[in-house]
Design an enzyme around this catalytic site. Sequence first.
Site, PDB file in Angstrom:
ATOM      1  N   CYS A 184     -34.751 -54.814   5.775  1.00 27.76           N
ATOM      2  CA  CYS A 184     -36.394 -54.288   5.941  1.00 27.76           C
ATOM      3  C   CYS A 184     -36.248 -54.878   7.271  1.00 27.76           C
ATOM      4  O   CYS A 184     -37.728 -54.148   8.123  1.00 27.76           O
ATOM      5  CB  CYS A 184     -37.182 -53.797   4.686  1.00 27.76           C
ATOM      6  SG  CYS A 184     -36.018 -53.334   3.451  1.00 27.76           S
ATOM      7  N   CYS A 203     -35.616 -53.718  10.018  1.00 24.36           N
ATOM      8  CA  CYS A 203     -35.313 -52.111  10.341  1.00 24.36           C
ATOM      9  C   CYS A 203     -36.426 -51.731  11.374  1.00 24.36           C
ATOM     10  O   CYS A 203     -37.634 -51.640  11.888  1.00 24.36           O
ATOM     11  CB  CYS A 203     -35.554 -51.539   8.794  1.00 24.36           C
ATOM     12  SG  CYS A 203     -35.020 -49.608   9.221  1.00 24.36           S
ATOM     13  N   GLU A 226     -14.493 -39.165  12.088  1.00 19.62           N
ATOM     14  CA  GLU A 226     -14.914 -38.773  10.856  1.00 19.62           C
ATOM     15  C   GLU A 226     -13.637 -38.447   9.482  1.00 19.62           C
ATOM     16  O   GLU A 226     -14.557 -38.797   8.727  1.00 19.62           O
ATOM     17  CB  GLU A 226     -15.557 -37.338  11.504  1.00 19.62           C
ATOM     18  CG  GLU A 226     -16.515 -37.043  12.593  1.00 19.62           C
ATOM     19  CD  GLU A 226     -17.668 -38.067  12.306  1.00 19.62           C
ATOM     20  OE1 GLU A 226     -18.053 -38.366  11.386  1.00 19.62           O
ATOM     21  OE2 GLU A 226     -18.736 -38.935  13.077  1.00 19.62           O
ATOM     22  N   CYS A 250     -41.264 -46.359   6.807  1.00 15.80           N
ATOM     23  CA  CYS A 250     -40.525 -46.760   5.847  1.00 15.80           C
ATOM     24  C   CYS A 250     -41.142 -45.801   4.592  1.00 15.80           C
ATOM     25  O   CYS A 250     -41.924 -47.133   3.956  1.00 15.80           O
ATOM     26  CB  CYS A 250     -39.114 -47.145   5.515  1.00 15.80           C
ATOM     27  SG  CYS A 250     -38.501 -46.943   4.592  1.00 15.80           S
ATOM     28  N   ASP A 274     -23.903 -37.776   5.848  1.00  8.68           N
ATOM     29  CA  ASP A 274     -23.278 -38.139   4.603  1.00  8.68           C
ATOM     30  C   ASP A 274     -23.792 -38.921   3.795  1.00  8.68           C
ATOM     31  O   ASP A 274     -25.416 -39.215   3.901  1.00  8.68           O
ATOM     32  CB  ASP A 274     -22.121 -39.102   5.889  1.00  8.68           C
ATOM     33  CG  ASP A 274     -22.638 -40.114   6.126  1.00  8.68           C
ATOM     34  OD1 ASP A 274     -23.795 -40.681   6.510  1.00  8.68           O
ATOM     35  OD2 ASP A 274     -21.675 -41.296   7.351  1.00  8.68           O
ATOM     36  N   LEU A 283      -4.158 -45.548   4.029  1.00  6.75           N
ATOM     37  CA  LEU A 283      -5.305 -44.584   4.539  1.00  6.75           C
ATOM     38  C   LEU A 283      -6.339 -44.313   3.043  1.00  6.75           C
ATOM     39  O   LEU A 283      -7.707 -44.548   2.865  1.00  6.75           O
ATOM     40  CB  LEU A 283      -5.741 -44.543   5.630  1.00  6.75           C
ATOM     41  CG  LEU A 283      -5.761 -44.304   6.890  1.00  6.75           C
ATOM     42  CD1 LEU A 283      -6.604 -43.930   7.724  1.00  6.75           C
ATOM     43  CD2 LEU A 283      -7.472 -45.662   6.377  1.00  6.75           C
ATOM     44  N   GLY A 284      -5.032 -44.305   2.254  1.00  6.39           N
ATOM     45  CA  GLY A 284      -5.693 -43.504   0.968  1.00  6.39           C
ATOM     46  C   GLY A 284      -5.495 -42.320   0.872  1.00  6.39           C
ATOM     47  O   GLY A 284      -6.479 -41.207   2.145  1.00  6.39           O
ATOM     48  N   TYR A 285      -6.281 -41.114  -0.596  1.00  5.83           N
ATOM     49  CA  TYR A 285      -6.362 -39.833  -0.105  1.00  5.83           C
ATOM     50  C   TYR A 285      -6.477 -39.377   0.866  1.00  5.83           C
ATOM     51  O   TYR A 285      -6.541 -38.389   2.289  1.00  5.83           O
ATOM     52  CB  TYR A 285      -8.773 -39.759   0.763  1.00  5.83           C
ATOM     53  CG  TYR A 285      -9.671 -40.665  -0.750  1.00  5.83           C
ATOM     54  CD1 TYR A 285      -9.721 -40.321  -2.113  1.00  5.83           C
ATOM     55  CD2 TYR A 285      -9.662 -41.867  -0.602  1.00  5.83           C
ATOM     56  CE1 TYR A 285     -10.442 -40.376  -2.738  1.00  5.83           C
ATOM     57  CE2 TYR A 285     -10.652 -42.119  -1.017  1.00  5.83           C
ATOM     58  CZ  TYR A 285     -10.611 -41.628  -2.602  1.00  5.83           C
ATOM     59  OH  TYR A 285     -12.094 -42.934  -3.506  1.00  5.83           O
ATOM     60  N   TRP A 315     -13.771 -44.566  18.823  1.00  6.75           N
ATOM     61  CA  TRP A 315     -13.948 -42.989  19.145  1.00  6.75           C
ATOM     62  C   TRP A 315     -15.596 -42.834  19.647  1.00  6.75           C
ATOM     63  O   TRP A 315     -15.463 -41.572  20.178  1.00  6.75           O
ATOM     64  CB  TRP A 315     -13.849 -43.105  17.628  1.00  6.75           C
ATOM     65  CG  TRP A 315     -14.363 -43.234  16.557  1.00  6.75           C
ATOM     66  CD1 TRP A 315     -15.878 -43.144  16.411  1.00  6.75           C
ATOM     67  CD2 TRP A 315     -14.520 -44.486  15.372  1.00  6.75           C
ATOM     68  NE1 TRP A 315     -16.478 -43.911  15.532  1.00  6.75           N
ATOM     69  CE2 TRP A 315     -15.185 -44.793  15.109  1.00  6.75           C
ATOM     70  CE3 TRP A 315     -12.787 -44.639  15.803  1.00  6.75           C
ATOM     71  CZ2 TRP A 315     -15.184 -45.345  14.097  1.00  6.75           C
ATOM     72  CZ3 TRP A 315     -12.317 -45.541  14.499  1.00  6.75           C
ATOM     73  CH2 TRP A 315     -14.039 -46.077  13.696  1.00  6.75           C
ATOM     74  N   TYR A 337     -20.309 -31.983   6.345  1.00  6.30           N
ATOM     75  CA  TYR A 337     -21.298 -33.370   7.385  1.00  6.30           C
ATOM     76  C   TYR A 337     -20.068 -33.214   8.587  1.00  6.30           C
ATOM     77  O   TYR A 337     -20.766 -33.731   9.833  1.00  6.30           O
ATOM     78  CB  TYR A 337     -20.591 -34.409   5.876  1.00  6.30           C
ATOM     79  CG  TYR A 337     -20.689 -35.167   6.722  1.00  6.30           C
ATOM     80  CD1 TYR A 337     -21.343 -36.041   7.208  1.00  6.30           C
ATOM     81  CD2 TYR A 337     -19.230 -36.054   7.292  1.00  6.30           C
ATOM     82  CE1 TYR A 337     -21.288 -37.012   8.352  1.00  6.30           C
ATOM     83  CE2 TYR A 337     -19.013 -37.112   8.299  1.00  6.30           C
ATOM     84  CZ  TYR A 337     -20.721 -37.401   8.886  1.00  6.30           C
ATOM     85  OH  TYR A 337     -19.630 -38.429   9.500  1.00  6.30           O
TER      86      TYR A 337
END
Length: 362
Positions: free
Chosen positions: A202, A205, A45, A211, A146, A88-90, A32, A128
């Site tokens: 880290c 990162c 999404e 940070c 998110d 996929l659930g939900y 995507w 979101y």
Amino acid sequence: MTAPRSAESIDPRPTRAALLDFFDQRARPLPWRETDDPYAIWVSEIMLQQTRVETVIPYWQRWMARFPDVEALASAREEEVLKAWEGLGYYSRARNLRKGAAVVRERFGGEVPSDPDHLREVPGIGPYTAGAVASIAFGVVTPAVDGNVRRVLSRLFDEPKPTAAWLRDRAGELVDPDRPGDFNQALMELGATVCTPTSPRCTGCPVATRCAARTAGTQEERPAPKKRAPVPHRRITLVAACRSTDDGWRVAMRRRPFDGLLGGLWEFPEWEHDADPPLAVTLPEVEHAFSHFRATYRPFLVVARGAAEGCGAAELHGTGEVSTGEPRWLPARQIDALALPVAQRRIAESVLDWLGRQSGSL
Ligand code: SF4
């Protein structure tokens, strides 16, 4: 609680540049990300909510082949849509996507809107998703927060208890004005692959020097864990009533009400008696974790006798048993084509396996 730090305490420009560079160099190639079709991005999404990327990829590809645009999805039957979502659930996400496609067709002339406020009018699209679709598909300068972004921002600013308003403000101040979609995805990607919930990497990162949590050594404690209530556990006894007919085996199943958990999916009826069903074959138990409880399913298979219509209580050896709902006698060979929740699918496999062993075919 630590006083919230404003974005001015870290200069947003080098942070943006570092995150965009990270995205350009290290973002995972996801299907995507190779499209600018707002509908395709919207679908991705929704699928990605509470589901891992690796799981979503084949679902998204099949979905886009089957429902390639808003019109195809808005015109599809709900059963078809739930079937494409199976595993996929939900499932409310799938039902809302279909409803959302109808809203886009009717209210927005079939074009996914670019304005986050208009996107919010579409069923299933919250703050979101509105931010993600608007920024990624249309280049609208708007944040998208998110769970991954929440964690990254909490650490970047060393804020233990970020509120929704605080997150929106920080993300809104940071978002890159020229590449908002890439920037939002960069933050999510950093959270998914580097700034992970435990043991953030880290040293590799791109924003390590900026940070605050890393400087303070608090990265593992940010954000502070939310208090979780203990998860209840339910044991659910199910009956798969089966009947041999001239046309092969039939199995009693019912469809769940459309509103509520697993709405519109098919299932085996519950057995609401203390004693186990009589003369039953015990099938393997199935465990499943829902978002708010754990379930252990205890399935029993009963071979029913009597007339072919309905699935009344008397048919189970006259003991009065198949409980609520309106089960229907479905040809066993059609069960594969129904939309079933994951746990029910596993039980159906046991049922079909047992039936196949009785007759050699369904
Ligand atoms: S330095 Fe560590 S804690 Fe900070 S954003 Fe990067 S990975 Fe996360």
